[in-house]
Design a protein around this motif. Structure first.
Motif, PDB file in Angstrom:
ATOM      1  N   ASP A   1       0.831  -1.205   0.000  1.00  0.00           N
ATOM      2  CA  ASP A   1       0.000   0.000   0.000  1.00  0.00           C
ATOM      3  C   ASP A   1       0.868   1.258   0.000  1.00  0.00           C
ATOM      4  O   ASP A   1       0.599   2.208  -0.754  1.00  0.00           O
ATOM      5  CB  ASP A   1      -0.910  -0.009   1.229  1.00  0.00           C
ATOM      6  N   LEU A   2       1.909   1.273   0.818  1.00  0.00           N
ATOM      7  CA  LEU A   2       2.814   2.423   0.851  1.00  0.00           C
ATOM      8  C   LEU A   2       3.491   2.643  -0.492  1.00  0.00           C
ATOM      9  O   LEU A   2       3.569   3.770  -0.998  1.00  0.00           O
ATOM     10  CB  LEU A   2       3.876   2.223   1.929  1.00  0.00           C
ATOM     11  N   LEU A   3       3.985   1.559  -1.087  1.00  0.00           N
ATOM     12  CA  LEU A   3       4.679   1.664  -2.369  1.00  0.00           C
ATOM     13  C   LEU A   3       3.743   2.141  -3.473  1.00  0.00           C
ATOM     14  O   LEU A   3       4.144   2.940  -4.333  1.00  0.00           O
ATOM     15  CB  LEU A   3       5.300   0.316  -2.738  1.00  0.00           C
ATOM     16  N   VAL A   4       2.517   1.675  -3.439  1.00  0.00           N
ATOM     17  CA  VAL A   4       1.537   2.094  -4.443  1.00  0.00           C
ATOM     18  C   VAL A   4       1.217   3.581  -4.302  1.00  0.00           C
ATOM     19  O   VAL A   4       1.121   4.305  -5.300  1.00  0.00           O
ATOM     20  CB  VAL A   4       0.242   1.244  -4.331  1.00  0.00           C
ATOM     21  N   ILE A   5       1.056   4.047  -3.059  1.00  0.00           N
ATOM     22  CA  ILE A   5       0.771   5.468  -2.831  1.00  0.00           C
ATOM     23  C   ILE A   5       1.941   6.322  -3.318  1.00  0.00           C
ATOM     24  O   ILE A   5       1.751   7.350  -3.989  1.00  0.00           O
ATOM     25  CB  ILE A   5       0.494   5.747  -1.340  1.00  0.00           C
ATOM     26  N   VAL A   6       3.160   5.906  -2.998  1.00  0.00           N
ATOM     27  CA  VAL A   6       4.342   6.647  -3.451  1.00  0.00           C
ATOM     28  C   VAL A   6       4.394   6.679  -4.972  1.00  0.00           C
ATOM     29  O   VAL A   6       4.612   7.745  -5.581  1.00  0.00           O
ATOM     30  CB  VAL A   6       5.628   6.008  -2.888  1.00  0.00           C
ATOM     31  N   ALA A   7       4.185   5.524  -5.613  1.00  0.00           N
ATOM     32  CA  ALA A   7       4.231   5.451  -7.079  1.00  0.00           C
ATOM     33  C   ALA A   7       3.137   6.317  -7.708  1.00  0.00           C
ATOM     34  O   ALA A   7       3.391   7.054  -8.672  1.00  0.00           O
ATOM     35  CB  ALA A   7       4.087   3.999  -7.525  1.00  0.00           C
ATOM     36  N   PHE A   8       1.939   6.241  -7.148  1.00  0.00           N
ATOM     37  CA  PHE A   8       0.812   6.998  -7.705  1.00  0.00           C
ATOM     38  C   PHE A   8       1.097   8.489  -7.688  1.00  0.00           C
ATOM     39  O   PHE A   8       0.991   9.176  -8.717  1.00  0.00           O
ATOM     40  CB  PHE A   8      -0.462   6.699  -6.917  1.00  0.00           C
ATOM     41  N   TRP A   9       1.478   9.013  -6.531  1.00  0.00           N
ATOM     42  CA  TRP A   9       1.675  10.452  -6.426  1.00  0.00           C
ATOM     43  C   TRP A   9       2.929  10.907  -7.156  1.00  0.00           C
ATOM     44  O   TRP A   9       2.973  12.037  -7.675  1.00  0.00           O
ATOM     45  CB  TRP A   9       1.704  10.887  -4.970  1.00  0.00           C
ATOM     46  N   SER A  10       3.938  10.078  -7.239  1.00  0.00           N
ATOM     47  CA  SER A  10       5.134  10.440  -8.006  1.00  0.00           C
ATOM     48  C   SER A  10       4.785  10.591  -9.481  1.00  0.00           C
ATOM     49  O   SER A  10       5.227  11.536 -10.148  1.00  0.00           O
ATOM     50  CB  SER A  10       6.226   9.385  -7.822  1.00  0.00           C
ATOM     51  N   ILE A  11       3.981   9.671  -9.999  1.00  0.00           N
ATOM     52  CA  ILE A  11       3.574   9.734 -11.402  1.00  0.00           C
ATOM     53  C   ILE A  11       2.658  10.928 -11.650  1.00  0.00           C
ATOM     54  O   ILE A  11       2.830  11.669 -12.628  1.00  0.00           O
ATOM     55  CB  ILE A  11       2.877   8.416 -11.817  1.00  0.00           C
ATOM     56  N   VAL A  12       1.682  11.132 -10.768  1.00  0.00           N
ATOM     57  CA  VAL A  12       0.732  12.237 -10.933  1.00  0.00           C
ATOM     58  C   VAL A  12       1.448  13.586 -10.871  1.00  0.00           C
ATOM     59  O   VAL A  12       1.219  14.459 -11.729  1.00  0.00           O
ATOM     60  CB  VAL A  12      -0.385  12.168  -9.865  1.00  0.00           C
ATOM     61  N   ILE A  13       2.299  13.776  -9.884  1.00  0.00           N
ATOM     62  CA  ILE A  13       3.006  15.048  -9.738  1.00  0.00           C
ATOM     63  C   ILE A  13       3.932  15.293 -10.924  1.00  0.00           C
ATOM     64  O   ILE A  13       4.018  16.414 -11.450  1.00  0.00           O
ATOM     65  CB  ILE A  13       3.784  15.079  -8.408  1.00  0.00           C
ATOM     66  N   THR A  14       4.615  14.255 -11.381  1.00  0.00           N
ATOM     67  CA  THR A  14       5.494  14.389 -12.552  1.00  0.00           C
ATOM     68  C   THR A  14       4.692  14.768 -13.785  1.00  0.00           C
ATOM     69  O   THR A  14       5.109  15.636 -14.574  1.00  0.00           O
ATOM     70  CB  THR A  14       6.252  13.073 -12.806  1.00  0.00           C
TER      71      THR A  14
ATOM     72  N   TRP B   1      16.396  15.227 -17.672  1.00  0.00           N
ATOM     73  CA  TRP B   1      16.073  13.845 -17.313  1.00  0.00           C
ATOM     74  C   TRP B   1      16.348  13.568 -15.833  1.00  0.00           C
ATOM     75  O   TRP B   1      15.657  12.746 -15.216  1.00  0.00           O
ATOM     76  CB  TRP B   1      16.856  12.875 -18.194  1.00  0.00           C
ATOM     77  N   LYS B   2      17.324  14.272 -15.248  1.00  0.00           N
ATOM     78  CA  LYS B   2      17.597  14.064 -13.822  1.00  0.00           C
ATOM     79  C   LYS B   2      16.420  14.521 -12.974  1.00  0.00           C
ATOM     80  O   LYS B   2      16.055  13.860 -11.986  1.00  0.00           O
ATOM     81  CB  LYS B   2      18.865  14.803 -13.409  1.00  0.00           C
ATOM     82  N   ASP B   3      15.826  15.645 -13.336  1.00  0.00           N
ATOM     83  CA  ASP B   3      14.646  16.127 -12.615  1.00  0.00           C
ATOM     84  C   ASP B   3      13.492  15.139 -12.728  1.00  0.00           C
ATOM     85  O   ASP B   3      12.758  14.901 -11.763  1.00  0.00           O
ATOM     86  CB  ASP B   3      14.202  17.490 -13.155  1.00  0.00           C
ATOM     87  N   TYR B   4      13.335  14.569 -13.910  1.00  0.00           N
ATOM     88  CA  TYR B   4      12.257  13.589 -14.108  1.00  0.00           C
ATOM     89  C   TYR B   4      12.504  12.331 -13.287  1.00  0.00           C
ATOM     90  O   TYR B   4      11.578  11.753 -12.705  1.00  0.00           O
ATOM     91  CB  TYR B   4      12.122  13.229 -15.596  1.00  0.00           C
ATOM     92  N   MET B   5      13.750  11.895 -13.225  1.00  0.00           N
ATOM     93  CA  MET B   5      14.073  10.701 -12.445  1.00  0.00           C
ATOM     94  C   MET B   5      13.815  10.932 -10.958  1.00  0.00           C
ATOM     95  O   MET B   5      13.234  10.074 -10.277  1.00  0.00           O
ATOM     96  CB  MET B   5      15.542  10.324 -12.659  1.00  0.00           C
ATOM     97  N   VAL B   6      14.220  12.102 -10.457  1.00  0.00           N
ATOM     98  CA  VAL B   6      13.996  12.413  -9.043  1.00  0.00           C
ATOM     99  C   VAL B   6      12.511  12.555  -8.760  1.00  0.00           C
ATOM    100  O   VAL B   6      12.027  12.156  -7.696  1.00  0.00           O
ATOM    101  CB  VAL B   6      14.751  13.703  -8.646  1.00  0.00           C
ATOM    102  N   SER B   7      11.772  13.111  -9.728  1.00  0.00           N
ATOM    103  CA  SER B   7      10.336  13.279  -9.542  1.00  0.00           C
ATOM    104  C   SER B   7       9.614  11.936  -9.525  1.00  0.00           C
ATOM    105  O   SER B   7       8.688  11.729  -8.736  1.00  0.00           O
ATOM    106  CB  SER B   7       9.763  14.159 -10.661  1.00  0.00           C
ATOM    107  N   LEU B   8      10.041  11.017 -10.373  1.00  0.00           N
ATOM    108  CA  LEU B   8       9.419   9.688 -10.422  1.00  0.00           C
ATOM    109  C   LEU B   8       9.908   8.787  -9.298  1.00  0.00           C
ATOM    110  O   LEU B   8       9.165   7.929  -8.810  1.00  0.00           O
ATOM    111  CB  LEU B   8       9.695   9.032 -11.775  1.00  0.00           C
ATOM    112  N   PHE B   9      11.160   8.997  -8.883  1.00  0.00           N
ATOM    113  CA  PHE B   9      11.747   8.166  -7.827  1.00  0.00           C
ATOM    114  C   PHE B   9      12.396   9.081  -6.779  1.00  0.00           C
ATOM    115  O   PHE B   9      13.624   9.205  -6.722  1.00  0.00           O
ATOM    116  CB  PHE B   9      12.781   7.209  -8.408  1.00  0.00           C
ATOM    117  N   PRO B  10      11.572   9.732  -5.925  1.00  0.00           N
ATOM    118  CA  PRO B  10      12.094  10.703  -4.948  1.00  0.00           C
ATOM    119  C   PRO B  10      13.139  10.127  -3.996  1.00  0.00           C
ATOM    120  O   PRO B  10      13.981  10.864  -3.485  1.00  0.00           O
ATOM    121  CB  PRO B  10      10.840  11.145  -4.184  1.00  0.00           C
ATOM    122  N   ALA B  11      13.066   8.824  -3.739  1.00  0.00           N
ATOM    123  CA  ALA B  11      14.026   8.208  -2.821  1.00  0.00           C
ATOM    124  C   ALA B  11      15.455   8.328  -3.340  1.00  0.00           C
ATOM    125  O   ALA B  11      16.415   8.262  -2.558  1.00  0.00           O
ATOM    126  CB  ALA B  11      13.678   6.745  -2.590  1.00  0.00           C
TER     127      ALA B  11
END
Length: 362
Positions: A79-92, A106-116
């Motif tokens: 559930d946590l991973l899905v929430i992180v993935a969902f909002w990372s994709i939506v915000i990006t 591309w670095k900004d996009y990578m950080v936006s999709l994978f904030p960790a």
């Protein structure tokens, strides 16, 4: 069926409000921009100080709620991973379609999709680590009697709290408390409170919390005036600071054992809010959203508030904190509704069930 403890729900809500307050006041520059020696600075600084207990409270609650579990399930992690993935994709996606090129390369996009990747969501990654360790931590906890457990916690407290604080060096790389190591120690504290049914008088909890936080505030103000703040961070600049740890324990005891909710409607509202607190963290702490939108807006607002009177300044700081919590909570509740509408919540549970079958966390 065991009745849900509304005090725990309230703790989760207040702790997340505290985390948002840490970000707004600390990263937003509240204690630096608002002039020293003013009542506005003292009040905002006090909010900042008590908010430092929030991370420890979450860690202690994790131990308190899970120390008796023999079997864990993948549903929470998934559930946590899905929430992180969902909002990372939506915000990006929102950043992509918005004018102004908020994401430059591309670095900004990578950080936006994978904030960790930028070290964000450290609590989520630390929580996942601790979660997978819970079955083994609990076996260790079961093996200890009260006296041995106390000795163990004392050693941990001395090595990971007292020595780093007064030595002013993070000797054991606990990252000032922002790490799986410190979250694990908080887990043990919560487990001790639950295993031995520790109860501290409500009035003593309140007096202790207020007294310690007032002492820290006084120390901070003294350091600002006499030492330009160089010594103050030893007390409040780390989650493992001794007084912060003690305050967190008192805060947990105050609500876990002392709070009673007599209205079922209020209990349901608290549950509804508490269940969305991780969403509040995930949305507002998103690397690009925070760096490019939220933090600049807060910093600019703090500069304006520095010239305002105390009532306006403090009210607007609290308003910013509350605004972030309410807006992000509602956004994540919309996500929950969409997931139910599309039956993604059932799909998530099915996948978690299959993972449980293959990888039993026992």
């Amino acid at each position: 069926m065991t009745k849900r403890n509304s005090g725990i729900d309230m703790l989760r809500i207040l702790s997340m409000v505290g985390i948002v307050a840490l970000h707004v006041i600390g990263l937003g520059g509240g204690t630096e921009v608002i002039p020293d020696g003013t009542l506005s600075n003292a009040i905002v600084r006090y909010i900042w100080i008590i908010s430092f207990t929030s991370v420890d409270v979450f860690g202690i609650l994790t131990g308190y709620l899970n120390c008796n579990k023999r079997t864990l399930h993948w549903s929470r992690i998934l559930d946590l991973l899905v929430i992180v993935a969902f909002w990372s994709i939506v915000i990006t996606a929102i950043f992509y379609v918005c004018p102004g090129r908020l994401l430059a390369g591309w670095k900004d996009y990578m950080v936006s999709l994978f904030p960790a990747l930028k070290g964000r969501y450290w609590y989520i990654t630390s929580y996942i680590f601790v979660y997978f360790m819970i079955p083994y931590l609990n076996r260790f906890i079961e093996s200890m009697d009260k006296r041995l457990f106390q000795k163990f916690l004392l050693v941990c407290f001395v090595l990971l709290s007292l020595i780093p604080t007064f030595g002013r060096t993070d000797f054991f790389r606990a990252n000032t408390g922002s790490s799986p190591l410190w979250l694990t120690i908080c887990y043990f504290i919560g487990a001790y409170l639950r295993k031995f049914d520790v109860k501290i008088n409500r009035s003593k909890c309140s007096a202790g919390f207020i007294g310690l936080s007032a002492f820290i505030l006084g120390w901070q103000l003294l350091c600002v005036q006499c030492f330009h703040g160089k010594l103050g961070s030893a007390w409040t600049g780390a989650y493992y600071s001794p007084l912060i740890v003690i305050m967190a324990i008192l805060f947990v005891e105050l609500f876990v054992n002392g709070m009673k909710v007599f209205s079922d409607k209020l209990a349901n509202v608290l549950k509804w809010m508490a269940d969305g607190m991780f969403g509040v963290y995930i949305i507002h702490a998103h690397a690009q959203l925070w760096d490019k939108i939220i933090q600049p807006a807060i910093t600019n607002q703090m500069k304006v508030l520095a010239t305002q009177n105390t009532l306006i300044c403090v009210t607007r700081v609290i308003g910013m904190i509350a605004g972030i919590v309410v807006i992000t909570l509602l956004l994540d509740k919309i996500r929950e509704y969409l997931f139910r509408l599309c039956k993604l919540d059932k799909l998530e549970m099915t996948v978690a069930g299959k993972l449980d079958a293959y990888f039993q966390l026992t």
